[in-house]
Design a protein around this motif. Structure first.
Motif, short mmCIF file in Angstrom:
data_model
loop_
_atom_site.label_atom_id
_atom_site.label_comp_id
_atom_site.label_asym_id
_atom_site.label_seq_id
_atom_site.Cartn_x
_atom_site.Cartn_y
_atom_site.Cartn_z
N LEU A 709 -1.50 8.00 -4.35
CA LEU A 709 -1.16 8.63 -5.54
C LEU A 709 -2.10 9.96 -5.85
CD1 LEU A 709 0.16 5.82 -7.74
CD2 LEU A 709 1.58 7.44 -6.34
N THR A 710 -3.28 9.52 -5.43
CA THR A 710 -4.35 10.72 -5.78
C THR A 710 -4.57 11.38 -4.21
OG1 THR A 710 -6.10 9.05 -5.27
CG2 THR A 710 -5.50 9.62 -7.74
N LEU B 183 -2.23 18.83 -19.94
CA LEU B 183 -1.59 17.58 -19.90
C LEU B 183 -0.77 17.64 -21.16
CD1 LEU B 183 -3.68 14.03 -19.22
CD2 LEU B 183 -2.41 14.26 -21.32
N VAL B 184 -1.19 18.29 -22.22
CA VAL B 184 -0.47 18.40 -23.45
C VAL B 184 -1.05 20.00 -23.97
CG1 VAL B 184 -0.54 17.93 -25.78
CG2 VAL B 184 -0.14 16.39 -24.29
N ASP B 238 2.11 9.47 -15.98
CA ASP B 238 1.62 9.58 -14.79
C ASP B 238 0.28 9.08 -14.76
OD1 ASP B 238 1.10 13.29 -15.61
OD2 ASP B 238 -0.23 11.41 -15.93
N LEU B 239 -0.31 9.37 -13.73
CA LEU B 239 -1.72 8.69 -13.61
C LEU B 239 -2.71 9.03 -14.65
CD1 LEU B 239 -2.63 9.65 -9.88
CD2 LEU B 239 -2.06 7.31 -10.57
N HIS B 240 -2.60 10.22 -15.31
CA HIS B 240 -3.37 10.72 -16.20
C HIS B 240 -3.19 10.43 -17.56
CE1 HIS B 240 -4.99 12.90 -12.48
NE2 HIS B 240 -3.74 13.22 -12.38
N ALA B 241 -2.13 10.13 -17.93
CA ALA B 241 -1.77 9.66 -19.34
C ALA B 241 -0.28 8.86 -19.57
CB ALA B 241 -1.61 11.00 -20.29
N ARG B 246 0.13 10.70 -24.42
CA ARG B 246 0.57 11.99 -24.54
C ARG B 246 1.02 12.23 -26.07
NH1 ARG B 246 1.61 12.26 -18.97
NH2 ARG B 246 0.82 14.47 -18.31
N ALA B 247 2.07 11.33 -26.67
CA ALA B 247 2.67 11.60 -27.95
C ALA B 247 1.52 11.64 -28.84
CB ALA B 247 3.51 10.51 -28.30
#
Lengths: 786, 264
Positions: A709-710, B183-184, B238-241, B246-247
């Motif tokens: 995924l990365t 990301l936001v 996703d991987l990041h959040a 996010r909300a």
């Protein structure tokens, strides 16, 4: 006007600018991809899109007919030619005495593909674009199989990565005194326990891997240019174990190399396939990894899950440590993979402390992911993380200061034989801890914390007192522990008639600055200008032998080999000088570049002795050969033990979970320092990588499909300059006792010591017991909002 | 990348005429060229818009700022007109990518690509901007239709975007630590018609948050925005959040955008 009455300043300890930087900063470096040979052809690998699949068939007919294609090879072609598999250089035994499982590691996949990116065909064409286009025409019929992805659940999983290793366990190894540890835990009134992962990392050297292989008919020989850290080892492994060629027929050249961090130690399938194919195609073949290929196929690092316990008494004396680790080997055993979570890990679990009983049990597993092997620190970051997280948490459990608990348990008498097999020769842990506390202004932390709180932020402080074993390695010890190679180093010192010197070293420089520091060492010892010393490395055709650069071994082992060769030169020079000065050999002293008769002012400079050696008119030819050229091999008698104290201070924005490293202090004891600027650079870079691991980086595979995924910098979070503060760096010195330079090595320390310092600081800020690496903003936010 | 036919016209009419068959417009190339290098994108013909001077430029007047489609982000960030009239827009442009990206990337390219994490869409939607093409005008409300989806017809060429000047505006961006995309990203605008809050990076495409607009209409303060709990449905994972994170970050970025707008 030069003051000739003062002795020249020794280059040792001078922050001389690196001589290699002139070419690197002006585009004059020669990297493997810069090499273009007459008749150059290009190779592209066909790689599996699946994590685990049986290869039902490979149809190369369309690809072979594509424009510019010269040849296409698959695993079947190599099997027919009886090409061997890639070897693992370290044999580990399981607790029941059985040797580790060594399933075949084919150069091109045979029967199955075992990770996304596993190569199963090599396409060679006139141009790179033609090779890429043809590679897309290779039609592979895959039967997808269930993927084993997670290190924690691979052992005993229903799907076998290798058919002859059902259950996926490579070995089940242990180290230390289990009975003593169990007894201590039974008695202990206090036990601190943690369970955590050491997150998987992708090395990301700025220069991707590359190779260019050329076969020459006139002498049936090969030349391989390859981005690599140890050309002689590369040659030995490839010729003796895989291709069945005499080493003398293969010349391996690692020219300028843009970083390795361990990832370029190993013998990889790509360059091996290229060398083999270059004879069959009759043209040199060049391959350069694209960055996405590097992500998929460079050996990854770390990837452990661990349960660790520390037993203590009420006063905070460490009684015993018990560690259980599962380590990921990836799909195939890479060159040093088996040694990283065993020999390079468990032997460091004493840390800087007098813990009397330690036991570690390590299970290594295969998974359908890229092979995992050494990466900056190689086992020692994992060990330091265990020890320093346990120690800091233990202090909190006991209500003790994390500084006091460490001081209480420090080793203070040397040499010290640890219960995990190493003997630390020297050290002074309190000295660098004291200096770190001062430099980090720990005294002012409470006020800074209040100020942060007033601004709505959380602030924390954490420590890491690391030690590592490097300067690999005494060959007999390494052999007893399973190494299949020696770990000495070689150096040749060639004095030219005009008095300049060329040094051929088996060490390799791929960012370390050896062309500068080794020249400083030689110039200091011979009393000649640094500019008169040239350092040659990276070519098996010019350098007699070497084991290469990794494990922070170059100065302590490679440098010592060079020193020994220099001393042989000086010894011979004495005899020549004695003849010229008509004195006895034993009356000749060598100092500041001059040979002189003791107690007189009769002397001759080194340059004159050098010339005489090559113009031997007034010369003891009946007793001494002309020339001035010596070599030496040096096998160290022990590892070296750099140690240090790191202090990390973080500030957290609780609204977002974003964490800023406000200050980072590193005080290291590397023994004597040859070039403080280069050493500082190593520490800076190491800390960046360590903080990268702790805060930002992490290789992630999809748990079902095994897809990476990365796979690019869009998702794999590399540290940048604005992620990091300016560090405070200092050093203390306890010279290594067993090499003439008194040096310990410095290349990996920053990456070893920093992750636990960061996590200790962050858990302090958050008031939580533990948080996983990388401590992403979301993880921190969830900890704040728990 | 795969082979292609390359055209470089010098006016918009020639550009639309050159758009024949399997074609694509090339603006700054900061998304397209990357995709082409990875062989994820391939067209038989590329029509490079970089030699059309009429597509570049910034003009302020009549209560709006009009930016040519081929104007690079760096020019928007540095423009005295934009900084004076809509400083939040200049700030947004200055936060896109890095200096190299900002020298090449363009407003028209960004909105035509409609990356779910692009910054400009939030500004267009919050300010109630109008997209001008070679054949019509499209209000921002109708322009962004889905993941990488816009209302543009094949061959339709964005020529400029007209941004009405708000009473106050602020933009805050939570950068994905790896890609530094949004990301936001939240753009808050106080307009004559009321408060508009546009969010990018959080869902499949930019959207207006009714909850934030209602809260800020009642009380245009950072605290009011921070207190809003956005529904998690539709938020990207996703991987990041995660969707929940996010909300939560939408509210936080909105409150910071409000603070920024008040500070001007």
């Amino acid at each position: 006007m030069t003051d000739l009455s003062q002795p020249p300043v020794s280059p040792i300890g001078q922050p001389l600018r690196r001589r290699e930087d002139a070419r690197f900063l002006t585009g004059a470096g020669q990297y493997t991809d810069d090499v273009v040979l007459p008749g150059q052809s290009y190779g592209v690998f066909v790689r599996s899109p699946y994590a685990h699949a049986r290869i039902q068939s490979i149809d190369t007919s369309s690809a072979k007919a594509a424009p510019g294609v010269l040849a296409i090879f698959t695993g079947a072609d190599l099997a027919d030619a009886k090409v061997g598999g890639l070897p693992c250089g370290w044999l580990i035994h399981s607790q029941d005495g059985s040797p580790m499982k060594e399933p075949p590691h084919p150069v091109l996949a045979q029967g199955k593909v075992r990770h996304v990116g596993d190569q199963l065909a090599l396409v060679v064409a006139e141009t790179l674009l033609q090779a890429k286009d043809a590679a897309e025409l290779v039609a592979v019929d895959y039967e997808e199989l269930p993927a084993v992805v997670d290190v924690a659940t691979a052992a005993g999983a229903a799907s076998a990565v290798h058919d002859d290793v059902p259950g996926n366990v490579c070995y089940d190894w242990s180290h230390g005194d289990k009975a003593a540890v169990d007894a201590a835990f039974a008695r202990a009134t206090r036990v601190t326990k943690l369970e955590f992962a050491n997150n998987r990392l992708i090395p990301n050297a700025i220069e991707p891997r590359a190779a260019n292989a050329q076969y020459t008919r006139h002498d049936d020989s090969y030349t391989l240019w390859v981005s690599n850290q140890n050309p002689h080892v590369e040659r030995l492994l490839m010729t003796a174990f895989v291709l069945g060629l005499p080493e003398s027929r293969v010349r391996v050249i690692a020219p300028d190399v843009g970083g390795g961090f361990g990832s370029k130690i190993f013998l990889y399938p790509e360059e091996t396939a290229l060398v083999w194919a270059s004879k069959r195609v009759g043209r040199p073949i060049k391959w350069t990894a694209e960055r996405s290929e590097s992500f998929l196929t460079d050996a990854h690092g770390r990837d452990h899950v661990t349960t660790a316990e520390l037993a203590m008494n009420e006063q905070g004396d460490f009684l015993a440590m018990r560690v259980k680790t599962t380590a990921n080997m990836g799909a195939y055993l890479s060159t040093f993979a088996s040694s990283v979570p065993t020999i390079l890990y468990a032997t460091l679990l004493a840390g800087q402390y007098r813990t009397p009983a330690i036991h570690a049990q390590v299970t290594a597993v295969f998974t359908n992911t890229a092979p995992v092997d050494a990466y900056r620190g190689a086992g020692r970051p994992e060990a330091t993380y265990v020890v320093e997280r346990l120690v800091e948490t233990a202090a909190r459990d006991l209500g003790m200061s994390p500084v006091d608990i460490r001081r209480r348990n420090f080793i203070t008498e040397f040499p010290y034989a640890t219960p995990v097999g190493l003997t630390y020769d020297t050290g002074n842990y309190a000295a660098h801890l004291d200096r770190a506390l001062e430099l980090a202004d720990v005294a002012g932390f409470a006020a800074r914390r209040d100020k942060s709180k007033a601004a709505g932020k959380l602030r924390g402080l954490g420590y890491s007192c690391y030690i590592e074993a490097c300067g690999l390695a005494p060959s007999n010890i390494a052999g007893a522990l399973g190494a299949r190679a020696g770990l000495f180093e070689a150096g040749e010192v060639r004095v030219h008639p005009t008095g300049t010197v060329t040094v051929f070293t088996g060490s390799h420089s791929h960012g370390q600055g050896h062309e500068t520091t080794f020249a400083q060492v030689v110039a200091a010892r011979l009393g000649i200008p640094v500019e008169n010393v040239e350092i040659v490395h990276g070519d098996t055709g010019r350098v007699p032998f070497g084991m290469g650069t990794y494990g922070s071994r170059s100065l302590s082992v490679g440098g010592t080999a060079i020193v020994k060769a220099v001393d042989k030169v000086i010894a011979k020079g004495r005899k020549i000088a004695a003849h010229l000065l008509e004195a006895a050999d034993s009356d000749i002293e060598f100092e500041n570049g001059e040979f002189k008769v003791a107690g007189t002012d009769r002397k001759i400079p080194f340059g004159q002795v050098a010339l005489t050696a090559y113009v031997p008119h007034n010369y003891p030819l009946d007793k001494l050969e002309p020339g001035l050229n010596e070599n030496a091999f040096y096998d160290p008698t022990n590892f070296t033990y750099p140690a240090g104290s790191y202090v990390c201070e973080v500030e957290v924005d609780p609204e977002t979970g974003r964490t800023r490293v406000d200050r980072f202090t590193a005080v290291d004891d590397f023994g004597n320092i040859v070039n403080p600027m280069i050493v500082q650079g190593q520490v800076h870079g190491g800390i960046a990588q360590g903080l990268g691991q702790a805060m930002l980086e992490g290789a992630r595979y999809d748990p079902e499909s095994g897809q990476l995924l990365t796979g690019s910098y869009m998702d794999y979070c590399m540290p940048r300059a604005d992620d990091l503060p300016s560090y405070q760096v200092d050093h203390t010195v306890t010279p290594c006792t067993h090499n003439p330079l008194g040096v310990k090595g410095c290349g990996e320390a920053g990456a070893i010591g920093s992750p636990p310092a960061f996590i200790n600081a962050l858990t302090d800020a958050l008031g939580v017991r533990d948080i996983a690496m990388p401590a992403t903003p979301e993880r921190v936010w969830r900890a704040v909002n728990r | 990348m795969y082979d292609f036919d390359y055209q470089r016209p010098t006016d918009a009419k020639a550009a639309t005429a050159a758009f024949q068959g399997d074609a694509r417009y090339l603006a700054g190339g900061q998304s397209l060229v990357q995709a082409m290098r990875l062989r994820l994108s391939s067209n038989a013909r590329l029509v490079d818009l970089g030699a059309i001077p009429a597509l570049r430029g910034i003009h302020a007047g009549g209560g709006s700022v009009t930016v040519g489609a081929m104007t690079p982000h760096a020019a928007v960030a540095a423009s005295p007109e934009v900084r004076q009239a809509i400083p939040a827009l200049a700030q947004l442009a200055g936060w896109i990518g890095d200096p190299s990206v900002r020298n090449m990337g363009t407003l028209g390219g960004s909105i035509a690509n409609a990356d779910p994490a692009a910054d400009y869409p939030a500004a267009l939607l919050a300010l109630g901007a109008t997209v001008q093409t070679d054949r019509r005008t499209i209000p921002a409300e109708q322009f962004f239709t889905g993941l990488y989806g816009t209302a543009l017809l094949p061959g339709e060429l964005v020529t400029a975007v007209s941004f009405p000047v708000p009473q106050a505006a602020g933009y805050e961006k939570y950068r994905n630590p790896a890609s530094r995309f949004a990301l936001v990203g939240v753009f808050v605008a106080k307009t004559a018609a009321g408060v508009r809050v546009a969010v990018t990076g959080a869902k499949s495409h930019v959207f207006r948050s009714a909850e934030l607009e209602a809260a800020l209409a009642a009380s245009f303060t950072p605290e009011a925005a921070k207190a809003v709990r956005l529904p998690v449905a539709g938020m990207n994972a996703d991987l990041h959040a995660s969707p929940e994170y996010r909300a939560a970050m939408v509210s936080v970025m909105a409150s910071r955008a409000v603070a920024a707008s008040l500070a001007r």
